[in-house]
Scaffold this motif. Structure first.
Motif, short mmCIF file in Angstrom:
data_model
loop_
_atom_site.label_atom_id
_atom_site.label_comp_id
_atom_site.label_asym_id
_atom_site.label_seq_id
_atom_site.Cartn_x
_atom_site.Cartn_y
_atom_site.Cartn_z
N ALA A 39 0.97 -1.29 0.05
CA ALA A 39 0.34 -0.11 -0.43
C ALA A 39 0.49 1.03 0.07
O ALA A 39 2.29 1.07 0.44
CB ALA A 39 -0.86 0.45 0.93
N PRO A 40 0.49 2.29 -0.68
CA PRO A 40 0.75 3.40 -0.45
C PRO A 40 1.43 4.11 0.79
O PRO A 40 0.69 4.07 1.47
CB PRO A 40 -0.35 4.38 -0.66
CG PRO A 40 -0.99 3.83 -1.55
CD PRO A 40 -0.85 3.03 -1.02
N GLY A 41 3.23 3.63 0.48
CA GLY A 41 3.67 4.60 2.16
C GLY A 41 3.98 3.40 2.83
O GLY A 41 4.11 3.99 3.92
N MET A 91 -1.24 -2.55 -4.28
CA MET A 91 -0.91 -3.09 -4.93
C MET A 91 -0.68 -4.43 -4.84
O MET A 91 0.32 -4.88 -3.98
CB MET A 91 0.31 -2.48 -6.08
CG MET A 91 1.35 -3.00 -7.00
SD MET A 91 -0.45 -3.13 -9.11
CE MET A 91 0.21 -1.02 -9.01
N TYR A 92 -1.26 -5.54 -5.92
CA TYR A 92 -0.93 -6.81 -5.60
C TYR A 92 -0.02 -8.03 -6.71
O TYR A 92 0.34 -7.41 -7.86
CB TYR A 92 -2.26 -7.38 -5.92
CG TYR A 92 -3.01 -7.42 -4.40
CD1 TYR A 92 -3.87 -5.54 -4.20
CD2 TYR A 92 -3.33 -8.80 -3.34
CE1 TYR A 92 -4.26 -6.18 -2.60
CE2 TYR A 92 -3.76 -8.10 -1.98
CZ TYR A 92 -4.04 -6.72 -1.99
OH TYR A 92 -4.89 -6.81 -0.90
N TYR A 93 1.39 -8.12 -5.89
CA TYR A 93 1.98 -8.67 -7.20
C TYR A 93 2.18 -10.27 -6.47
O TYR A 93 2.09 -10.78 -5.18
CB TYR A 93 3.57 -7.89 -6.57
CG TYR A 93 3.40 -6.79 -6.26
CD1 TYR A 93 3.45 -6.13 -5.22
CD2 TYR A 93 4.06 -6.41 -8.31
CE1 TYR A 93 3.41 -4.66 -5.32
CE2 TYR A 93 4.51 -4.89 -7.82
CZ TYR A 93 3.62 -3.61 -6.99
OH TYR A 93 4.30 -2.14 -7.19
N CYS A 94 2.55 -11.23 -7.29
CA CYS A 94 3.13 -12.53 -7.60
C CYS A 94 3.85 -12.82 -7.84
O CYS A 94 5.11 -12.30 -8.52
CB CYS A 94 1.40 -13.36 -8.66
SG CYS A 94 2.42 -13.75 -10.51
N ALA A 95 4.48 -13.64 -6.87
CA ALA A 95 6.16 -13.90 -6.79
C ALA A 95 6.37 -14.99 -6.42
O ALA A 95 5.41 -16.29 -6.34
CB ALA A 95 7.38 -12.99 -5.57
N GLN A 118 -3.80 -3.48 -9.10
CA GLN A 118 -3.58 -2.70 -7.97
C GLN A 118 -5.45 -3.30 -8.08
O GLN A 118 -6.15 -3.17 -9.13
CB GLN A 118 -3.98 -0.97 -8.97
CG GLN A 118 -4.46 -0.20 -7.54
CD GLN A 118 -3.82 -0.31 -6.50
OE1 GLN A 118 -2.51 -0.22 -6.56
NE2 GLN A 118 -3.70 0.47 -5.41
N VAL A 119 -5.54 -3.15 -6.26
CA VAL A 119 -6.89 -3.25 -6.04
C VAL A 119 -7.13 -2.30 -4.94
O VAL A 119 -7.21 -2.25 -4.62
CB VAL A 119 -6.87 -4.79 -5.14
CG1 VAL A 119 -7.49 -5.02 -4.43
CG2 VAL A 119 -6.86 -5.40 -6.19
#
Length: 123
Positions: A39-41, A91-95, A118-119
């Motif tokens: 999330a931002p920040g 922001m959701y990332y897969c890894a 983005q969610v």
């Protein structure tokens, strides 16, 4: 090399659902894959991880609401998100790791990352 491409993000109201997908170019016999968010920040945090056998780990904040799964034949990783809250906005990332003998956790060596989706959850 493992390439990952996320999709399925969007904007929903609190209480709603979204399902994220991640196309993964390479599945290994021993591999950790997961979803992370930022999330931002805020610092990036682990949301859910899954190993090659299907064993899962969830962050406490999402347990009971989110479900991680994978389709080996389709080489796709999923994150079903239910009962979404505004604090899930990120922001959701897969890894993915490469082939590994290590137990999966949020703190593994995830060398391969998608660009994120983005969610946004509104109240």
């Amino acid at each position: 090399q493992v390439q990952l491409v996320e999709s399925g993000g969007g904007s929903v109201k609190a209480g709603g659902s979204l399902k994220l997908s991640c196309a993964v170019s390479q599945f290994y016999g021993r591999q950790c894959m997961g979803w992370f968010r930022q999330a931002p920040g805020k610092e990036r945090e682990g949301v859910a991880v899954i190993n090659s056998s299907g064993t899962t780990i969830y962050a406490g904040s999402v347990k009971g609401r989110f479900t991680i799964s994978k389709d080996n034949a389709q080489k796709t990783l999923y994150l079903q998100m239910n009962t979404l809250k505004p604090e899930d906005t990120a922001m959701y990332y897969c890894a993915s790791t490469g082939w590994t003998i290590a137990a999966c956790s949020f703190y593994g060596t995830y060398n391969f990352w998608g660009r994120g989706t983005q969610v946004t959850v509104s109240s």
